[in-house]
Design an enzyme around this catalytic site. Structure first.
Site, mmCIF file in Angstrom:
data_model
loop_
_atom_site.group_PDB
_atom_site.id
_atom_site.type_symbol
_atom_site.label_atom_id
_atom_site.label_comp_id
_atom_site.label_asym_id
_atom_site.label_seq_id
_atom_site.Cartn_x
_atom_site.Cartn_y
_atom_site.Cartn_z
ATOM 1 N N GLU A 136 0.845 -1.199 0.000
ATOM 2 C CA GLU A 136 0.000 0.000 0.000
ATOM 3 C C GLU A 136 0.880 1.249 0.000
ATOM 4 O OE1 GLU A 136 -3.285 0.373 -0.512
ATOM 5 O OE2 GLU A 136 -2.445 2.372 -0.665
ATOM 6 N N LYS B 33 8.239 -1.744 -2.439
ATOM 7 C CA LYS B 33 7.629 -0.956 -1.364
ATOM 8 C C LYS B 33 8.701 -0.376 -0.443
ATOM 9 C CE LYS B 33 5.014 0.923 1.508
ATOM 10 N NZ LYS B 33 4.232 2.126 1.237
ATOM 11 N N CYS C 252 6.163 4.508 9.025
ATOM 12 C CA CYS C 252 6.748 3.735 7.915
ATOM 13 C C CYS C 252 8.218 4.017 7.621
ATOM 14 C CB CYS C 252 5.938 3.966 6.652
ATOM 15 S SG CYS C 252 4.281 3.293 6.766
HETATM 16 P P1 NAD Z 1 -1.838 -0.417 12.617
HETATM 17 O O1 NAD Z 1 -1.048 -0.727 13.809
HETATM 18 O O2 NAD Z 1 -2.611 0.860 12.544
HETATM 19 O O3 NAD Z 1 -2.928 -1.589 12.389
HETATM 20 C C1 NAD Z 1 -2.607 -2.943 12.452
HETATM 21 C C2 NAD Z 1 -3.770 -3.665 13.137
HETATM 22 O O4 NAD Z 1 -3.545 -5.083 13.028
HETATM 23 C C3 NAD Z 1 -3.919 -3.379 14.622
HETATM 24 O O5 NAD Z 1 -5.192 -2.825 14.873
HETATM 25 C C4 NAD Z 1 -3.722 -4.736 15.292
HETATM 26 O O6 NAD Z 1 -4.545 -4.938 16.417
HETATM 27 C C5 NAD Z 1 -4.107 -5.683 14.184
HETATM 28 N N1 NAD Z 1 -3.572 -7.031 14.350
HETATM 29 C C6 NAD Z 1 -2.300 -7.414 14.642
HETATM 30 N N2 NAD Z 1 -2.197 -8.752 14.673
HETATM 31 C C7 NAD Z 1 -3.437 -9.250 14.411
HETATM 32 C C8 NAD Z 1 -3.953 -10.559 14.286
HETATM 33 N N3 NAD Z 1 -3.180 -11.628 14.445
HETATM 34 N N4 NAD Z 1 -5.265 -10.694 14.002
HETATM 35 C C9 NAD Z 1 -6.060 -9.615 13.841
HETATM 36 N N5 NAD Z 1 -5.608 -8.337 13.918
HETATM 37 C C10 NAD Z 1 -4.316 -8.162 14.201
HETATM 38 O O7 NAD Z 1 -0.863 -0.542 11.389
HETATM 39 P P2 NAD Z 1 -0.974 0.205 9.959
HETATM 40 O O8 NAD Z 1 -0.442 1.567 10.053
HETATM 41 O O9 NAD Z 1 -2.329 -0.030 9.408
HETATM 42 O O10 NAD Z 1 0.086 -0.647 9.119
HETATM 43 C C11 NAD Z 1 -0.181 -1.959 8.712
HETATM 44 C C12 NAD Z 1 0.862 -2.369 7.687
HETATM 45 O O11 NAD Z 1 0.761 -1.518 6.536
HETATM 46 C C13 NAD Z 1 2.302 -2.243 8.160
HETATM 47 O O12 NAD Z 1 3.052 -3.289 7.610
HETATM 48 C C14 NAD Z 1 2.747 -0.929 7.576
HETATM 49 O O13 NAD Z 1 4.138 -0.895 7.352
HETATM 50 C C15 NAD Z 1 2.017 -0.902 6.260
HETATM 51 N N6 NAD Z 1 1.759 0.442 5.728
HETATM 52 C C16 NAD Z 1 1.358 1.460 6.541
HETATM 53 C C17 NAD Z 1 1.072 2.713 6.007
HETATM 54 C C18 NAD Z 1 0.625 3.853 6.876
HETATM 55 O O14 NAD Z 1 0.549 4.965 6.372
HETATM 56 N N7 NAD Z 1 0.316 3.633 8.142
HETATM 57 C C19 NAD Z 1 1.184 2.923 4.642
HETATM 58 C C20 NAD Z 1 1.583 1.874 3.843
HETATM 59 C C21 NAD Z 1 1.868 0.642 4.398
HETATM 60 C C1 UDX Z 2 4.721 7.409 3.758
HETATM 61 C C2 UDX Z 2 4.744 7.319 2.232
HETATM 62 O O1 UDX Z 2 4.630 8.633 1.683
HETATM 63 C C3 UDX Z 2 3.621 6.448 1.739
HETATM 64 O O2 UDX Z 2 3.692 6.300 0.323
HETATM 65 C C4 UDX Z 2 3.740 5.090 2.404
HETATM 66 O O3 UDX Z 2 2.677 4.263 1.985
HETATM 67 C C5 UDX Z 2 3.723 5.226 3.911
HETATM 68 O O4 UDX Z 2 4.773 6.111 4.319
HETATM 69 P P1 UDX Z 2 3.306 8.769 5.531
HETATM 70 O O5 UDX Z 2 4.378 8.369 6.476
HETATM 71 O O6 UDX Z 2 1.894 8.517 5.904
HETATM 72 O O7 UDX Z 2 3.519 8.051 4.121
HETATM 73 O O8 UDX Z 2 3.409 10.341 5.226
HETATM 74 P P2 UDX Z 2 4.409 11.206 4.316
HETATM 75 O O9 UDX Z 2 3.598 12.231 3.641
HETATM 76 O O10 UDX Z 2 5.266 10.387 3.473
HETATM 77 O O11 UDX Z 2 5.297 11.963 5.396
HETATM 78 C C6 UDX Z 2 6.253 11.275 6.186
HETATM 79 C C7 UDX Z 2 7.010 12.267 7.047
HETATM 80 O O12 UDX Z 2 7.904 13.042 6.242
HETATM 81 C C8 UDX Z 2 6.116 13.270 7.781
HETATM 82 O O13 UDX Z 2 6.619 13.477 9.078
HETATM 83 C C9 UDX Z 2 6.249 14.523 6.943
HETATM 84 O O14 UDX Z 2 6.014 15.682 7.673
HETATM 85 C C10 UDX Z 2 7.702 14.425 6.494
HETATM 86 N N1 UDX Z 2 7.978 15.173 5.253
HETATM 87 C C11 UDX Z 2 7.389 14.816 4.094
HETATM 88 C C12 UDX Z 2 8.868 16.243 5.293
HETATM 89 O O15 UDX Z 2 9.421 16.571 6.341
HETATM 90 N N2 UDX Z 2 9.130 16.920 4.131
HETATM 91 C C13 UDX Z 2 8.552 16.583 2.950
HETATM 92 O O16 UDX Z 2 8.856 17.241 1.930
HETATM 93 C C14 UDX Z 2 7.654 15.504 2.921
#
Ligand code: NAD
Ligand code: UDX
Length: 464
Positions: free
Chosen positions: A162, A222, A278
Site C-alpha cells: 500500500e 515498497k 513507515c
Molecule cells: P496499525 O497498527 O494501525 O494496524 C494494524 C492492526 O492489526 C492493529 O489494529 C492490530 O490490532 C491488528 N492485528 C495485529 N495482529 C493481528 C492478528 N493476528 N489478528 C487480527 N488483527 C491483528 O498498522 P498500519 O499503520 O495499518 O500498518 C499496517 C501495515 O501496513 C504495516 O506493515 C505498515 O508498514 C504498512 N503500511 C502502513 C502505512 C501507513 O501509512 N500507516 C502505509 C503503507 C503501508
Molecule cells: C509514507 C509514504 O509517503 C507512503 O507512500 C507510504 O505508503 C507510507 O509512508 P506517511 O508516512 O503517511 O507516508 O506520510 P508522508 O507524507 O510520506 O510523510 C512522512 C514524514 O515526512 C512526515 O513526518 C512529513 O512531515 C515528512 N515530510 C514529508 C517532510 O518533512 N518533508 C517533505 O517534503 C515531505
C-alpha cells in the site's frame, strides 16, 4: 474468478481506509475487516461515524455510506477467514524490539500468527494478499506455513503493498499513482489470482496504472519507494543546516532544485525531521536485509538517511536550548502540533516526541496542543521512550485544548506539525500573553517570518 467476499485482517491505518474504499467502489463485494483489538473494532462500529478510530479527511463519509451495507467490522476473525475468497493481511510489522535484528529487522510475529490462523480455519482455496509492508521474500515463509499446516486447501500468495500516505489516504486510494501486484507469474493459478485482484482495483483505477510483477520485485519496491521518499527529506534537511550557516534559504534552494524536471518539486520540504510509522521502520528493515546479504556499502548508504533524520530532530531541540541562553530549565515551552504530519491523529515516530523528550531532559516545562491527538496518546508516547517515570512525564507535561492556552506565559513556542490552523492564529495576541523575549521556533516552515518578527517575536525557522 469472481471475488464475492473479502476479509482484511488488521483494522488499522491501512486496513480501515483501504477496505472502506474497496467497499465503496465494489458494492457487489462483501468486505469484512477484522481485528483482535476489540476497542478498535467497537470504535469502527460506533453509531457516530465521526468517532471511528482513524482521522482521515473524507473517511467518515465513506464509512457512513458503506458500513453495514457491504463493509463490516468484526472481531470474529475465524468466521471472516472462513467466508472469504480473498484475504488481505494488513497487520502491523513494527521494528523488532528483542532478539536477533533488534532495532532493525521487521517483527513478523503478527504476520505469522495470521498465516497460522488462516491455515487452521480455511476449508476452501484462498487468495492471501500481503498488504502489510514486508521484507523481500516473506511470501515464501507465508507459503511454507500455509502449505504445511493447513487443511490441504490451495493458496495463492500475492504481494500488494500500500502506497497511501496518512492525511491524504482517501485521495491516494481513490486516485493512486499506481497499484502494484506481485504474484506467481510463472503459473496459471498465480496469474488467475493476480487477475482477480486486478479486477477489484480496475473497478476504479485505470488499467495502465495497475502494475503486475513477480512477488519479490513487488515486496522490494515498497521498501525502496519509502527509502527514496525519506532520502529526499533527509537530503533537503541536510541542506537546511548549511542554509542556516550561509544565509541561503532552504525553501529557495528547494524550489530551484525541484524545478529541474528530473528532480521534481515534491518531498523537498525541510522540516524538524520525518516521522510516521513507515519511513524509519522500512529503511531500518532495508538496511538489515542488506546487512544479512553482507552488502555493507548498500546498508551504510541507506542507514545515513536515518542518521540524518535523528540528527535533525536533535539539532532543532539543541538550537532551541542554545538560543534561549543555554538553559530551558523551569521555562515553559509550548509545543504546537504533536501528530507526525497534519490531517492525521497518528503520532508514531513523530518528531514532536523526540523534541519534547530532549527539552524535558533539559528540565523544561512543556505544554502541548494538537487539534487531533489525545492527552492519553501524548503521555503514552513519552512513557514509551522510558526516559523518565510516567509520573515525571505527567508532572512536566500539560496537554491543553487551545493554542492560546498553550502559549500563555510561555517563554517559547515550537511549531512541530504543519496544521493549517496554526497559520490563522492571532499571533499578536499570543505574543502579548508570552514572557519576553518571546521565542518562536518554526520546525515546519509554516509561518510567514516577517509578520512574526514585526510583532516582536525572536523568530527561528528551519533552513533560514
Ligand atoms: P496499525 O497498527 O494501525 O494496524 C494494524 C492492526 O492489526 C492493529 O489494529 C492490530 O490490532 C491488528 N492485528 C495485529 N495482529 C493481528 C492478528 N493476528 N489478528 C487480527 N488483527 C491483528 O498498522 P498500519 O499503520 O495499518 O500498518 C499496517 C501495515 O501496513 C504495516 O506493515 C505498515 O508498514 C504498512 N503500511 C502502513 C502505512 C501507513 O501509512 N500507516 C502505509 C503503507 C503501508
Ligand atoms: C509514507 C509514504 O509517503 C507512503 O507512500 C507510504 O505508503 C507510507 O509512508 P506517511 O508516512 O503517511 O507516508 O506520510 P508522508 O507524507 O510520506 O510523510 C512522512 C514524514 O515526512 C512526515 O513526518 C512529513 O512531515 C515528512 N515530510 C514529508 C517532510 O518533512 N518533508 C517533505 O517534503 C515531505
Amino acid at each position: 474468478m469472481t471475488i464475492k467476499n473479502i476479509c482484511c485482517i488488521g483494522a488499522g491505518y491501512v486496513g480501515g481506509p483501504t477496505m472502506a474504499v474497496i467497499a465503496q467502489k465494489c458494492p457487489g463485494v462483501k468486505v469484512t475487516v477484522v481485528d483482535i483489538n476489540e476497542k478498535r473494532i467497537k470504535q469502527w462500529n460506533d453509531p457516530d461515524v465521526e468517532k471511528i478510530p482513524i482521522y482521515e479527511p473524507g473517511l467518515s463519509a465513506i464509512v457512513k455510506e458503506t458500513r453495514d451495507r457491504n463493509l463490516f467490522f468484526s472481531t470474529n476473525v475465524d468466521k471472516a477467514i472462513d467466508e472469504a475468497d480473498m484475504i488481505f493481511i494488513s497487520v502491523n510489522t513494527p521494528t523488532k524490539t528483542y532478539g536477533i535484528g533488534k532495532g532493525m529487522a521487521a517483527d513478523l510475529k503478527y504476520i505469522e500468527l495470521c498465516a497460522r490462523q488462516i491455515a487452521a480455519v480455511a476449508k476452501n482455496d484462498k487468495i492471501v494478499i500481503e498488504k502489510s509492508t514486508l521484507p523481500v521474500r516473506t511470501a515464501a515463509a507465508l507459503k511454507n506455513i500455509l502449505d504445511n499446516t493447513g487443511n490441504g486447501v490451495k493458496y495463492q500468495i500475492l504481494s500488494n503493498p500500500e502506497f497511501l500516505a496518512e492525511g491524504t489516504a482517501v485521495e491516494d486510494l481513490k486516485n493512486p499513482d499506481r497499484v502494484l501486484i506481485g504474484g506467481d507469474i510463472e503459473s496459471e493459478e498465480g496469474r488467475e489470482a493476480m487477475e482477480a485482484l486486478v479486477n477489484i482495483y480496475a473497478s476504479w483505477v485505470p488499467k495502465e496504472k495497475i502494475l503486475t510483477t513477480n512477488v519479490w520485485s513487488s515486496e522490494l519496491s515498497k521498501l525502496t519507494a519509502n527509502a527514496f521518499l525519506a532520502q529526499r527529506v533527509s537530503s533537503i534537511n541536510a541542506i537546511s543546516e548549511l542554509c542556516e550557516k550561509t544565509g541561503a534559504d532552504v525553501n529557495e534552494v528547494a524550489k530551484a532544485v525541484g524545478m529541474d524536471s528530473r528532480v521534481g518539486p515534491k518531498f523537498l520540504k525541510a522540516s524538524v525531521g520525518f516521522g510516521g510509522s513507515c519511513f524509519q521502520k522500512d529503511i531500518l528493515n532495508l538496511v538489515y536485509i542488506a546487512r544479512t546479504y553482507n552488502l555493507k556499502e548498500v546498508a551504510d548508504y541507506w542507514e545515513q538517511v536515518i542518521i540524518m533524520n535523528d540528527y535533525q530532530k536533535r539539532r532543532f531541540a539543541a538550537n532551541m536550548v542554545q538560543t534561549m541562553y543555554n538553559t530551558v530549565s523551569g521555562k515553559k515551552i509550548a509545543i504546537l502540533g504533536w501528530a507526525f504530519k497534519k490531517d492525521t491523529n497518528d503520532t508514531r515516530e513523530s518528531a514532536a516526541i523526540y523534541v519534547a523528550d530532549y527539552l524535558l531532559n533539559e528540565q523544561a516545562e512543556i505544554v502541548v496542543y494538537d487539534p487531533k491527538v489525545t492527552e492519553e496518546q501524548i503521555y503514552s508516547d513519552l512513557d514509551y521512550l522510558g526516559s523518565r517515570s510516567g509520573d515525571a512525564n505527567r508532572q512536566a507535561v500539560t496537554v491543553v485544548n487551545s493554542p492560546m492556552e498553550a502559549c500563555k506565559d510561555a517563554h517559547a513556542i515550537a511549531v512541530l506539525t504543519e496544521w493549517d490552523e496554526f497559520k490563522q492564529l492571532d499571533w499578536k495576541k499570543i505574543y502579548d500573553q508570552m514572557l519576553k523575549p518571546a521565542f518562536l521556533f518554526d520546525g515546519r516552515r509554516l509561518l510567514e517570518p516577517n509578520t512574526k518578527k514585526e510583532i516582536g517575536f525572536e523568530f527561528y525557522a528551519i533552513g533560514n
